[in-house]
Design a protein around this motif. Sequence first.
Motif, PDB file in Angstrom:
ATOM      1  N   ASN A 156      53.856  91.882  60.235  1.00 20.84           N
ATOM      2  CA  ASN A 156      54.592  91.897  58.974  1.00 20.84           C
ATOM      3  C   ASN A 156      55.794  92.830  59.090  1.00 20.84           C
ATOM      4  O   ASN A 156      55.648  94.050  59.024  1.00 20.84           O
ATOM      5  CB  ASN A 156      53.691  92.349  57.823  1.00 20.84           C
ATOM      6  N   PRO A 157      57.006  92.276  59.240  1.00 16.62           N
ATOM      7  CA  PRO A 157      58.188  93.136  59.399  1.00 16.62           C
ATOM      8  C   PRO A 157      58.409  94.062  58.207  1.00 16.62           C
ATOM      9  O   PRO A 157      58.875  95.198  58.376  1.00 16.62           O
ATOM     10  CB  PRO A 157      59.341  92.124  59.527  1.00 16.62           C
ATOM     11  N   LEU A 158      58.086  93.581  57.001  1.00 12.35           N
ATOM     12  CA  LEU A 158      58.338  94.395  55.816  1.00 12.35           C
ATOM     13  C   LEU A 158      57.486  95.661  55.798  1.00 12.35           C
ATOM     14  O   LEU A 158      57.849  96.631  55.131  1.00 12.35           O
ATOM     15  CB  LEU A 158      58.085  93.585  54.549  1.00 12.35           C
ATOM     16  N   TYR A 159      56.376  95.661  56.496  1.00 13.72           N
ATOM     17  CA  TYR A 159      55.558  96.870  56.560  1.00 13.72           C
ATOM     18  C   TYR A 159      56.386  98.041  57.081  1.00 13.72           C
ATOM     19  O   TYR A 159      56.306  99.160  56.559  1.00 13.72           O
ATOM     20  CB  TYR A 159      54.337  96.646  57.452  1.00 13.72           C
ATOM     21  N   TYR A 160      57.202  97.794  58.110  1.00 11.93           N
ATOM     22  CA  TYR A 160      57.979  98.863  58.727  1.00 11.93           C
ATOM     23  C   TYR A 160      59.040  99.402  57.773  1.00 11.93           C
ATOM     24  O   TYR A 160      59.279 100.613  57.707  1.00 11.93           O
ATOM     25  CB  TYR A 160      58.632  98.349  60.011  1.00 11.93           C
ATOM     26  N   TYR A 161      59.677  98.509  57.032  1.00 13.91           N
ATOM     27  CA  TYR A 161      60.750  98.949  56.134  1.00 13.91           C
ATOM     28  C   TYR A 161      60.201  99.625  54.882  1.00 13.91           C
ATOM     29  O   TYR A 161      60.758 100.626  54.420  1.00 13.91           O
ATOM     30  CB  TYR A 161      61.633  97.751  55.780  1.00 13.91           C
ATOM     31  N   VAL A 162      59.107  99.101  54.344  1.00 22.32           N
ATOM     32  CA  VAL A 162      58.479  99.739  53.188  1.00 22.32           C
ATOM     33  C   VAL A 162      57.941 101.113  53.575  1.00 22.32           C
ATOM     34  O   VAL A 162      58.096 102.091  52.832  1.00 22.32           O
ATOM     35  CB  VAL A 162      57.351  98.854  52.616  1.00 22.32           C
ATOM     36  N   ALA A 163      57.306 101.199  54.743  1.00 24.23           N
ATOM     37  CA  ALA A 163      56.767 102.480  55.206  1.00 24.23           C
ATOM     38  C   ALA A 163      57.880 103.507  55.402  1.00 24.23           C
ATOM     39  O   ALA A 163      57.743 104.682  55.030  1.00 24.23           O
ATOM     40  CB  ALA A 163      55.987 102.285  56.506  1.00 24.23           C
ATOM     41  N   GLN A 164      58.999 103.077  55.989  1.00 24.08           N
ATOM     42  CA  GLN A 164      60.135 103.987  56.162  1.00 24.08           C
ATOM     43  C   GLN A 164      60.684 104.464  54.825  1.00 24.08           C
ATOM     44  O   GLN A 164      60.942 105.657  54.632  1.00 24.08           O
ATOM     45  CB  GLN A 164      61.255 103.278  56.929  1.00 24.08           C
ATOM     46  N   PHE A 165      60.876 103.517  53.921  1.00 26.53           N
ATOM     47  CA  PHE A 165      61.463 103.849  52.625  1.00 26.53           C
ATOM     48  C   PHE A 165      60.558 104.820  51.857  1.00 26.53           C
ATOM     49  O   PHE A 165      61.044 105.774  51.226  1.00 26.53           O
ATOM     50  CB  PHE A 165      61.680 102.564  51.831  1.00 26.53           C
ATOM     51  N   ARG A 166      59.265 104.589  51.916  1.00 27.64           N
ATOM     52  CA  ARG A 166      58.329 105.495  51.233  1.00 27.64           C
ATOM     53  C   ARG A 166      58.305 106.868  51.893  1.00 27.64           C
ATOM     54  O   ARG A 166      58.176 107.888  51.210  1.00 27.64           O
ATOM     55  CB  ARG A 166      56.925 104.881  51.231  1.00 27.64           C
ATOM     56  N   ASP A 167      58.433 106.907  53.191  1.00 27.63           N
ATOM     57  CA  ASP A 167      58.447 108.201  53.883  1.00 27.63           C
ATOM     58  C   ASP A 167      59.609 109.073  53.402  1.00 27.63           C
ATOM     59  O   ASP A 167      59.413 110.249  53.077  1.00 27.63           O
ATOM     60  CB  ASP A 167      58.549 108.002  55.397  1.00 27.63           C
ATOM     61  N   VAL A 168      60.813 108.502  53.347  1.00 25.21           N
ATOM     62  CA  VAL A 168      61.989 109.310  53.018  1.00 25.21           C
ATOM     63  C   VAL A 168      62.122 109.570  51.523  1.00 25.21           C
ATOM     64  O   VAL A 168      62.666 110.611  51.118  1.00 25.21           O
ATOM     65  CB  VAL A 168      63.278 108.654  53.554  1.00 25.21           C
ATOM     66  N   VAL A 169      61.633 108.657  50.683  1.00 30.56           N
ATOM     67  CA  VAL A 169      61.798 108.807  49.235  1.00 30.56           C
ATOM     68  C   VAL A 169      60.553 109.388  48.584  1.00 30.56           C
ATOM     69  O   VAL A 169      60.640 110.334  47.793  1.00 30.56           O
ATOM     70  CB  VAL A 169      62.142 107.446  48.583  1.00 30.56           C
ATOM     71  N   TYR A 170      59.398 108.850  48.902  1.00 35.42           N
ATOM     72  CA  TYR A 170      58.152 109.206  48.199  1.00 35.42           C
ATOM     73  C   TYR A 170      57.444 110.403  48.842  1.00 35.42           C
ATOM     74  O   TYR A 170      57.065 111.347  48.160  1.00 35.42           O
ATOM     75  CB  TYR A 170      57.237 107.987  48.176  1.00 35.42           C
ATOM     76  N   TYR A 171      57.277 110.362  50.162  1.00 34.59           N
ATOM     77  CA  TYR A 171      56.543 111.423  50.840  1.00 34.59           C
ATOM     78  C   TYR A 171      57.435 112.586  51.261  1.00 34.59           C
ATOM     79  O   TYR A 171      56.928 113.674  51.558  1.00 34.59           O
ATOM     80  CB  TYR A 171      55.827 110.864  52.076  1.00 34.59           C
ATOM     81  N   GLY A 172      58.753 112.369  51.324  1.00 37.93           N
ATOM     82  CA  GLY A 172      59.656 113.440  51.713  1.00 37.93           C
ATOM     83  C   GLY A 172      59.526 113.854  53.157  1.00 37.93           C
ATOM     84  O   GLY A 172      59.565 115.043  53.484  1.00 37.93           O
ATOM     85  N   GLN A 173      59.376 112.871  54.045  1.00 36.76           N
ATOM     86  CA  GLN A 173      59.243 113.168  55.459  1.00 36.76           C
ATOM     87  C   GLN A 173      60.051 112.175  56.290  1.00 36.76           C
ATOM     88  O   GLN A 173      60.355 111.077  55.833  1.00 36.76           O
ATOM     89  CB  GLN A 173      57.767 113.110  55.891  1.00 36.76           C
TER      90      GLN A 173
END
Length: 262
Positions: free
Chosen positions: A209-226
Amino acid sequence: MKVWQDRIHVFLKYKDLLYQLVSRDIKLKYRRSFLGYLWSVLNPLFVMAIMTIVFSAMFRGNIENYPVYLLTGKALFDFTMTATTQAMTSVTDNGALLKKTYVPKYIFTLSKVTSCMVDFLFSLGALIIVMLITRTPFHWTFFLFPLTCLQIYIFCCGLGFFLAQLNVFFRDIQYIYHAITTAWMYLTPIFYPIESLPAMVRLFVKAFNPLYYYVAQFRDVVYYGQVPGWRILLGGWLLAFLAIVLGVWFFKRNQDKFILYI
């Protein structure tokens, strides 16, 4: 080398047309709308509110600031689906123009994805509003989100080129793609944590699932702050360039036959 120079020259020659097509798409979307561009912010807010109510009983207890978690995934998924769906019909919708004059056919597909990206950037205003309301901390990594946007933009361009050329010869792809995107939504960790999936399904999502990588990245920088891990970053870039290479190859290979089918 000369081939690429010629292609860049053609693109620069028609860059004003690309700008006009993108501007037209954005204006047409909100034509005769009282709130106009505000719908780019209000629409994701309404959808987020409804989905939060629906899924809160199942997942909210395990996820802090669930509205932000939900919106970071939903915004990317909506962009991908809208961009690729509009790109799919970009060539056939402009068939009359292509029969009358020479225009690089890829311009229409590229304009659809680009206009959807502009709309997506507007919709980030909804994300900022939700973060303020829920008192979600703003981390410095938030400013890394353009890297994720660039990756998913390249990916959607590649997928859009592939779907656009396929739709010229096989119009039923529109209905098939609609069914695929429905399954794609539920197999993307948008409103649930990926850890809640069975081990085999989780492995499948991470692998295919390609979207897994983009959603995970977006959440890391915006939601998790990492900063995203190197595997997520590398996977996102590889999928983006693989999509654009294959999409462009199929599009260029078949574009001379378009005129016979549109």
